[in-house]
Design an enzyme around this catalytic site. Structure first.
Site, PDB file in Angstrom:
ATOM      1  N   ARG A 193       0.879  -1.184   0.000  1.00 46.54           N
ATOM      2  CA  ARG A 193       0.000   0.000   0.000  1.00 46.54           C
ATOM      3  C   ARG A 193       0.906   1.220   0.000  1.00 46.54           C
ATOM      4  O   ARG A 193       1.665   1.437   0.961  1.00 46.54           O
ATOM      5  CB  ARG A 193      -0.905  -0.006   1.229  1.00 46.54           C
ATOM      6  CG  ARG A 193      -1.580   1.332   1.432  1.00 46.54           C
ATOM      7  CD  ARG A 193      -2.703   1.298   2.413  1.00 46.54           C
ATOM      8  NE  ARG A 193      -3.853   0.623   1.856  1.00 46.54           N
ATOM      9  CZ  ARG A 193      -5.105   0.794   2.303  1.00 46.54           C
ATOM     10  NH1 ARG A 193      -5.349   1.607   3.309  1.00 46.54           N
ATOM     11  NH2 ARG A 193      -6.108   0.157   1.742  1.00 46.54           N
ATOM     12  N   HIS A 232      -7.193   0.885  -6.601  1.00 47.73           N
ATOM     13  CA  HIS A 232      -7.424   0.007  -5.444  1.00 47.73           C
ATOM     14  C   HIS A 232      -8.093  -1.281  -5.942  1.00 47.73           C
ATOM     15  O   HIS A 232      -9.272  -1.539  -5.695  1.00 47.73           O
ATOM     16  CB  HIS A 232      -8.322   0.728  -4.428  1.00 47.73           C
ATOM     17  CG  HIS A 232      -8.312   0.123  -3.058  1.00 47.73           C
ATOM     18  ND1 HIS A 232      -7.539  -0.970  -2.712  1.00 47.73           N
ATOM     19  CD2 HIS A 232      -8.983   0.467  -1.910  1.00 47.73           C
ATOM     20  CE1 HIS A 232      -7.737  -1.271  -1.446  1.00 47.73           C
ATOM     21  NE2 HIS A 232      -8.604  -0.420  -0.936  1.00 47.73           N
ATOM     22  N   GLN A 285     -10.144  -3.750  -3.666  1.00 51.56           N
ATOM     23  CA  GLN A 285     -11.475  -3.260  -3.303  1.00 51.56           C
ATOM     24  C   GLN A 285     -12.475  -3.627  -4.395  1.00 51.56           C
ATOM     25  O   GLN A 285     -13.612  -4.028  -4.119  1.00 51.56           O
ATOM     26  CB  GLN A 285     -11.424  -1.738  -3.098  1.00 51.56           C
ATOM     27  CG  GLN A 285     -12.704  -1.181  -2.542  1.00 51.56           C
ATOM     28  CD  GLN A 285     -13.008  -1.707  -1.147  1.00 51.56           C
ATOM     29  OE1 GLN A 285     -12.163  -1.662  -0.264  1.00 51.56           O
ATOM     30  NE2 GLN A 285     -14.214  -2.217  -0.938  1.00 51.56           N
ATOM     31  N   ASP A 341     -17.197   7.264  -1.553  1.00 55.43           N
ATOM     32  CA  ASP A 341     -15.969   7.084  -0.776  1.00 55.43           C
ATOM     33  C   ASP A 341     -15.672   8.437  -0.143  1.00 55.43           C
ATOM     34  O   ASP A 341     -16.297   9.452  -0.501  1.00 55.43           O
ATOM     35  CB  ASP A 341     -14.830   6.620  -1.712  1.00 55.43           C
ATOM     36  CG  ASP A 341     -13.530   6.311  -0.977  1.00 55.43           C
ATOM     37  OD1 ASP A 341     -13.549   6.175   0.267  1.00 55.43           O
ATOM     38  OD2 ASP A 341     -12.476   6.213  -1.649  1.00 55.43           O
ATOM     39  N   CYS A 347     -16.335   1.681   0.448  1.00 58.09           N
ATOM     40  CA  CYS A 347     -15.173   0.829   0.752  1.00 58.09           C
ATOM     41  C   CYS A 347     -14.736   0.936   2.207  1.00 58.09           C
ATOM     42  O   CYS A 347     -14.072   0.042   2.717  1.00 58.09           O
ATOM     43  CB  CYS A 347     -14.020   1.177  -0.176  1.00 58.09           C
ATOM     44  SG  CYS A 347     -13.408   2.865   0.032  1.00 58.09           S
ATOM     45  N   ARG A 374     -13.557  -8.514   1.521  1.00 59.34           N
ATOM     46  CA  ARG A 374     -12.129  -8.310   1.227  1.00 59.34           C
ATOM     47  C   ARG A 374     -11.358  -9.586   1.577  1.00 59.34           C
ATOM     48  O   ARG A 374     -10.453  -9.993   0.855  1.00 59.34           O
ATOM     49  CB  ARG A 374     -11.583  -7.124   2.045  1.00 59.34           C
ATOM     50  CG  ARG A 374     -12.159  -5.757   1.671  1.00 59.34           C
ATOM     51  CD  ARG A 374     -11.680  -5.291   0.310  1.00 59.34           C
ATOM     52  NE  ARG A 374     -10.247  -5.245   0.226  1.00 59.34           N
ATOM     53  CZ  ARG A 374      -9.482  -4.223   0.644  1.00 59.34           C
ATOM     54  NH1 ARG A 374     -10.057  -3.137   1.129  1.00 59.34           N
ATOM     55  NH2 ARG A 374      -8.165  -4.262   0.545  1.00 59.34           N
TER      56      ARG A 374
HETATM   57  N1  NVA Z   1      -9.845   6.699  -1.439  1.00 58.18           N
HETATM   58  C1  NVA Z   1      -9.447   6.287  -0.115  1.00 58.18           C
HETATM   59  C2  NVA Z   1      -9.684   4.833   0.034  1.00 58.18           C
HETATM   60  C3  NVA Z   1      -9.314   4.259   1.375  1.00 58.18           C
HETATM   61  C4  NVA Z   1      -9.546   2.801   1.450  1.00 58.18           C
HETATM   62  C5  NVA Z   1      -7.988   6.638   0.107  1.00 58.18           C
HETATM   63  O1  NVA Z   1      -7.184   6.514  -0.812  1.00 58.18           O
HETATM   64  O2  NVA Z   1      -7.676   7.062   1.218  1.00 58.18           O
HETATM   65  N1   CP Z   2     -11.178  -0.202   2.163  1.00 54.61           N
HETATM   66  C1   CP Z   2      -9.930  -0.249   2.603  1.00 54.61           C
HETATM   67  O1   CP Z   2      -8.980  -0.465   1.850  1.00 54.61           O
HETATM   68  O2   CP Z   2      -9.788  -0.071   3.951  1.00 54.61           O
HETATM   69  P1   CP Z   2      -8.426   0.160   4.732  1.00 54.61           P
HETATM   70  O3   CP Z   2      -7.888   1.500   4.330  1.00 54.61           O
HETATM   71  O4   CP Z   2      -8.822   0.110   6.182  1.00 54.61           O
HETATM   72  O5   CP Z   2      -7.461  -0.932   4.377  1.00 54.61           O
END
Ligand code: NVA
Ligand code: CP
Length: 304
Positions: A106, A133, A136, A223, A262, A290
């Site tokens: 990540r 992502h 997701q 989101d 998500c 997930r």
């Molecule tokens: N769009 C959000 C998704 C988190 C799971 C982010 O990138 O923070």
């Molecule tokens: N939806 C998702 O990826 O959640 P986290 O940021 O908690 O991993």
């Protein structure tokens, strides 16, 4: 099933057939998990988990998934690795490939994960970058299939920021021929190349009007307005009140529309508590899925 691709970075690298098979396999693994019939198919396999950003779902679902499959994880914060002192991504990738069977990362920059994949000999999974992502998206389509019993002849309405989750979702729609309408303020549209490419396979409509996007929608999704990589902390103000998913907007979708997010959610910003905690919300199934969809993904990347 063994996926043709070595890595999962966006969703676009999977074929339509593989995508549908992955969804069905995820549902089967969920059933096996509930009935205690899961098998330790990843015994002696190790997954390295690199985190440059916070996570709840991604971290715990991958770790639990590996545990349920009889494997192990190594949890790594990027700032505690030698990369933070200047070791290259390529050298990190080559080193990890000698120890582990797969890597999930990540990160901020999508180019980082592309580099990691290029120099790893083991599969690399994008656990979220600023641009995509994909994990997701797999869980989202699994959730849609569970609740709608089909993936064709459906319409998704995406309301809010055309962000990383939205980009991979659009690719998912192109794999399943699911129609998608995306309502964003001007300047917050999803990646234009993703839209252009996916439009050849399914209907992708961009609008600034949330009400027109949710018309006839089977699924309403949103989101956060402030993703982890968003530097403008006041960005949410640009979306409110028009892009909030509330009871009034949900009423304009189909009567049996489901609500998805998500997570993590900022309640009373992109969604009201009445919607996310309401009868149309499937967010807890979505979060749980997930776990199951990533188990299917790990197995298919490793050809097991
Ligand atoms: N769009 C959000 C998704 C988190 C799971 C982010 O990138 O923070
Ligand atoms: N939806 C998702 O990826 O959640 P986290 O940021 O908690 O991993």
């Amino acid at each position: 099933m063994k996926l043709e691709t070595k890595d999962l970075l966006t969703v676009d690298e999977i074929s339509d057939k593989e995508f549908l098979e992955l969804i069905d396999h995820s549902i089967k693994l969920k059933e096996e998990n509930k009935t205690g019939k899961g098998k330790p198919l990843l015994e002696n396999k190790t997954l390295a988990m690199l985190f440059e950003k916070p996570s709840t779902r991604t971290r715990v679902s991958f770790e639990t998934g590996m545990l349920q499959l009889g494997g192990h994880t190594v949890n790594l914060s990027l700032n505690e690795m030698q990369h933070s002192r200047g070791e290259s991504v390529a050298d990190t990738a080559k080193t990890l490939s000698g120890y582990v069977d797969a890597i999930v990362a990540r990160v901020y920059e999508h180019s980082f994960i592309e580099d990691l994949a290029k120099h790893s000999t083991v599969p690399v999974i994008n656990g979220l970058s600023n641009s995509y992502h994909p994990c997701q998206t797999l869980a989202d389509f699994m959730t849609i299939k569970e609740h709608k019993k089909k993936l064709k002849d459906l319409k998704i309405a995406w309301i809010g920021d055309g962000n990383n989750v939205c980009n991979s979702l659009i690719f998912g729609c192109s794999k399943t021929q699911t129609a998608i309408a995306i309502a964003t303020p001007k300047g917050f549209e999803p990646d234009s190349e993703v839209v252009e490419k996916s439009s050849k396979h399914t209907s992708v409509d961009l609008t600034i009007d949330p009400e027109s996007a949710v018309k006839d929608a089977d699924i309403v999704m949103t989101d956060t307005f402030t993703s982890i990589h968003t530097s403008d902390l006041k960005q949410a103000e640009k979306f409110l009140p028009a892009f909030q998913v509330n009871d009034s907007l949900m009423e304009k979708a189909k009567n049996d529309a489901i609500f998805m997010h998500c997570l993590p959610a900022k309640r009373e910003q992109e969604v009201t508590s009445s919607v996310i905690d309401g009868p149309q919300s499937v967010v807890w199934d979505e979060a749980e899925n997930r776990l199951h969809s990533q188990k299917a993904l790990l197995l298919s990347l490793l050809g097991i």
